[in-house]
Design an enzyme around this catalytic site. Structure first.
Site, short mmCIF file in Angstrom:
data_model
loop_
_atom_site.label_atom_id
_atom_site.label_comp_id
_atom_site.label_asym_id
_atom_site.label_seq_id
_atom_site.Cartn_x
_atom_site.Cartn_y
_atom_site.Cartn_z
N GLY A 23 0.83 -1.20 0.00
CA GLY A 23 0.00 0.00 0.00
C GLY A 23 0.86 1.24 0.00
N GLY A 24 0.22 2.38 0.30
CA GLY A 24 0.93 3.65 0.21
C GLY A 24 2.05 3.79 1.21
N THR A 27 4.92 -2.31 2.66
CA THR A 27 4.66 -3.60 2.03
C THR A 27 4.63 -4.67 3.12
OG1 THR A 27 5.79 -2.92 0.01
CG2 THR A 27 5.50 -5.28 0.34
N ASP A 136 -10.32 3.41 12.35
CA ASP A 136 -10.42 3.04 10.93
C ASP A 136 -11.00 1.64 10.79
OD1 ASP A 136 -10.25 3.64 8.24
OD2 ASP A 136 -8.21 2.88 8.03
#
Length: 748
Positions: A23-24, A27, A136
């Site tokens: 992802g941003g 890893t 989240d």
């Protein structure tokens, strides 16, 4: 996934076996302890190693994950937050995410749904008991292991007694599953915000859609804050428990402990909906049944470790053609700064800019002069639209001292470049469609989109509207089709070409060309048989980009076809086939440049190839990229740029695919580029602007945020417009501000 070239062989003494995801921020790898026990290791991307704010966040993530290690989370095995490249190892949890499970098999029901609800409530209870707020909770952060659900990814969690690490202009979370207070006052978020998120998650689990689903993230965030949830499809017994979780006020919600008691009292089979079925309890009339188009194809079996910030496969989407056009689902992932929703995708015009007046080169409507507008002083303004309750963004074009902007609740407005004072504004009463901003401008006409109010009588849902540039008087309007995103991945259903405007008709069956000022129709051209089409501009030319009805219906556009359009007659040229999926990004030497999309299951992983199409010779050239690049694509001065969610910008040669340079900048989720004199400008919805050298990407300067807004959206069109060397920036909440590029506001 197997390891890739360049991946390390081991991390912290743990031999790596495979990639689990990327992802941003990092890893995740599958590794083994010395005893052979499998672990998931989250390795932070190298570019963040020197960012002290990020290191603080990661230390908090490790601390939070250690505090909550229990039966319903992934226990921390080892971590090195101070390493040159920080990492954390957790228990390896095998199983699908909740998003993947529902995408593959549909909603849960009966005992399975009850077990999930109780397991998540127990997880939340354990998390809150150690003083942590997750912040989240969403389908991609719940793993359905054989032993029960597990909550992962504490990347944006915090201790209850700890100040939120949130810079000005940032709010963190994932809007469809955020609480009202998280969208409005993020520093005051407490444990009952997680209860609200759990309520949305249970509705999603029971129905396959969230209680605040909408056609655009703007409306989704608005409905979270202001509207009642849609609970008609939720089993009646579960609905009675979920409703108090979704109270707008935190004090009106149960605690995790209280919620657990309520859930344990539910019947084993949970029953069904009431006699009115799916529509019961629905408190708002959604204009489209977009859910039917957003079911992903079955996802492959997945193994999940710590959160990777990957796209949530269970989020909602727009109505048409979106399996391969996922950039519009809220990619506002953990650790990506977000708040009230705004933004859009790049409208393809000459040089990759939006809203040009037909063939002007460069990245603003008029080639910028080397001076400031006469009497210029830095300014900041807010343009009120027809829906002031929905935060929005504008996009602008400049012509001399006039700046024309439009988007969302504003069809178009004219402001003075020198001081931002308003000359006129035409408002739109309806809910904006994300990414549809200003169509463009000619010498005497401005063209924008108008959206009908939800309670309006029968009529067009969206229109292209022409406005006299001097007086602001409406000249004409025409109903507009709305399938461009399905075909091109760009939300642009009309283009300005010279003194004409080319639109798609309301039935999505033909192009129509009109004189931009008078509205007189000059020609109409039907789409090729059994296709859907959208206009794409290449310099002074307009191309039709088309896809077969079958591919659009299957949500899988992999074989688009291009046609030249004769602007005098509307005649289409011979077809030019392109291997897809692709998205147009700009033009170089009168050739259309597209990027090839790389998909991993239902999620867009980035771009791995560049395509050039010469409309004159009909020659198509393909070049592979050195790797898959994630982020928002754009083009300026013959170079393709991809700006990543985390601020990494890569410059690519469109002819060869060669990487020219790659730089880490300090603006997350930026769109761009816009080319000025010896500088490239990128900006986020928070109003942060960075200037880079086009030669090597060296940062020249950057500014602080100017507004609370979404800075994690992929695919947004450039927010910067140039009037001479005045930099005019659009930010969320219809904010416009301007400053001298040679004397930018100092950061910090």
């Amino acid at each position: 996934m197997s390891l890739r070239a360049g991946d390390p062989a081991e991390i912290g003494g743990y031999p790596l076996e495979a990639r689990l995801g990327s992802g941003g921020m990092g890893t995740v790898f599958l590794a083994r302890t010395s005893s052979g026990r499998p672990v998931a290791i989250k390795l932070i991307h190298q570019q963040f190693a020197g960012d002290e704010e990020f290191r603080i966040r990661f230390r908090q993530e490790v601390a939070a994950a250690r505090r909550v290690s229990g039966a319903f989370t992934a226990a921390v095995v080892d971590a090195a937050p101070e390493a040159d490249q920080p990492w954390m190892a957790t228990t390896y949890i095998e199983g699908h995410t909740l998003a993947q499970r529902i995408a593959a098999e549909g909603p849960l029901n009966g005992a399975e749904l009850r077990r999930l609800a109780i397991g998540l409530a127990e997880a939340l209870r354990d998390i809150h008991r150690v003083g942590v707020v997750h912040r989240d909770l969403k389908p991609s952060n719940v793993v359905l292991s054989p032993e029960g659900p597990r909550v992962i990814d504490f990347g944006i969690s915090r201790a209850v007694d700890q100040q939120t690490l949130t810079m000005t202009g940032r709010v963190i979370g994932t809007p469809p599953f955020m609480s009202p207070e998280q969208l409005q006052a993020p520093r005051g978020v407490g444990p009952r915000s997680d209860v609200f998120s759990l309520g949305t998650l249970l509705v999603y689990s029971a129905t396959g859609r969230g209680p605040f689903d909408a056609d655009s993230p703007y409306l989704s965030a608005y409905q979270v804050v202001h509207e009642e949830p849609s609970l008609g499809a939720v089993p009646a017994a579960l609905r009675a428990v979920v409703e108090p979780c979704l109270d707008k006020e935190p004090d009106g919600r149960p605690s995790a402990d209280e919620l657990l008691v309520l859930l344990r009292d539910l019947p084993a089979d949970l029953g069904g909906t009431d006699a009115n079925g799916i529509g019961a309890g629905r408190t708002r009339d959604m204009a489209t049944q977009h859910h039917l188009a957003t079911r992903d194809t079955p996802a492959p079996a997945a193994t999940v470790g710590p959160g990777t910030g990957s796209t949530d496969a269970g989020s909602t989407d727009t109505p048409v053609g979106r399996r391969l056009r996922r950039r519009w689902r809220p990619v506002l992932a953990a650790a990506v700064a977000v708040a009230a929703i705004g933004g859009g995708v790049a409208a393809l015009q000459a040089g990759g800019s939006e809203g040009t007046g037909g063939g002007d080169k460069g990245d603003s409507v008029a080639a910028p002069a080397a001076v400031l507008p006469e009497g210029f002083e830095p300014w900041r303004k807010t343009v009120r639209g027809g829906r002031e309750d929905i935060p929005d963004e504008l996009r602008c074009v400049a012509r001399g001292d006039a700046v024309f902007c439009g988007g969302g609740g504003v069809v178009a407005t004219r402001v003075r470049a020198m001081d931002g004072s308003r000359v006129w504004t035409a408002k739109s009463p309806g809910i904006p469609v994300q990414g549809m901003h200003l169509v463009g401008a000619t010498d005497d006409t401005v063209l924008g989109y108008r959206f009908a109010a939800q309670d309006a009588p029968e009529g067009p849902r969206s229109e292209v509207v022409a406005i006299d540039a001097d007086s602001g008087r409406e000249l004409w309007s025409v109903p507009s089709g709305a399938q461009s995103t399905a075909v091109t991945g760009r939300t642009q259903d009309a283009v300005v070409a010279g003194s004409a405007v080319v639109t798609v008709d309301a039935s999505n069956s033909r192009f129509e060309a009109r004189d931009a000022h008078s509205g007189e129709v000059t020609w109409t051209t039907s789409f090729p048989a059994d296709t859907q089409c959208a206009p794409v501009q290449v310099g002074p030319q307009v191309l039709a980009m088309c896809a077969a009805d079958a591919e659009v219906d299957a949500l899988e556009v992999r074989h688009p076809t291009l046609y030249t359009v004769d602007l005098a007659s509307g005649t289409l040229g011979r077809p030019i086939a392109v291997d897809g999926p692709v998205v147009p990004v700009g033009d170089a030497e009168d050739r259309l440049v597209l990027l090839q999309e790389h998909w991993e299951g239902p999620a867009l992983a980035g771009y791995d190839g560049v395509v050039r199409v010469d409309p004159a010779s009909r020659k198509v050239t393909y070049s592979r990229l050195a790797e898959t690049y994630e982020g928002t694509p754009g083009m300026a001065d013959g170079t393709v740029y991809v700006s990543g969610q985390t601020g990494l910008v890569t410059a690519l040669d469109p002819g060869t695919g060669r990487t020219k340079w790659s730089r880490q900048m300090g603006v997350e989720g930026a769109s761009g580029p816009v080319a000025g004199t010896d500088a490239l400008y990128f900006s986020s919805a928070t109003g942060r602007v960075v200037a880079l050298s086009p030669q090597d990407g060296k940062p020249l300067w950057s500014t602080d945020p100017q507004a609370d807004g979404l800075s994690g959206e992929q695919g947004a069109s450039p927010r910067v417009t140039l009037a001479g060397h005045a930099v005019i920036v659009a930010a969320t909440e219809n904010t416009l501000f301007a400053f001298d590029a040679q004397n930018p506001p100092k950061a910090g």
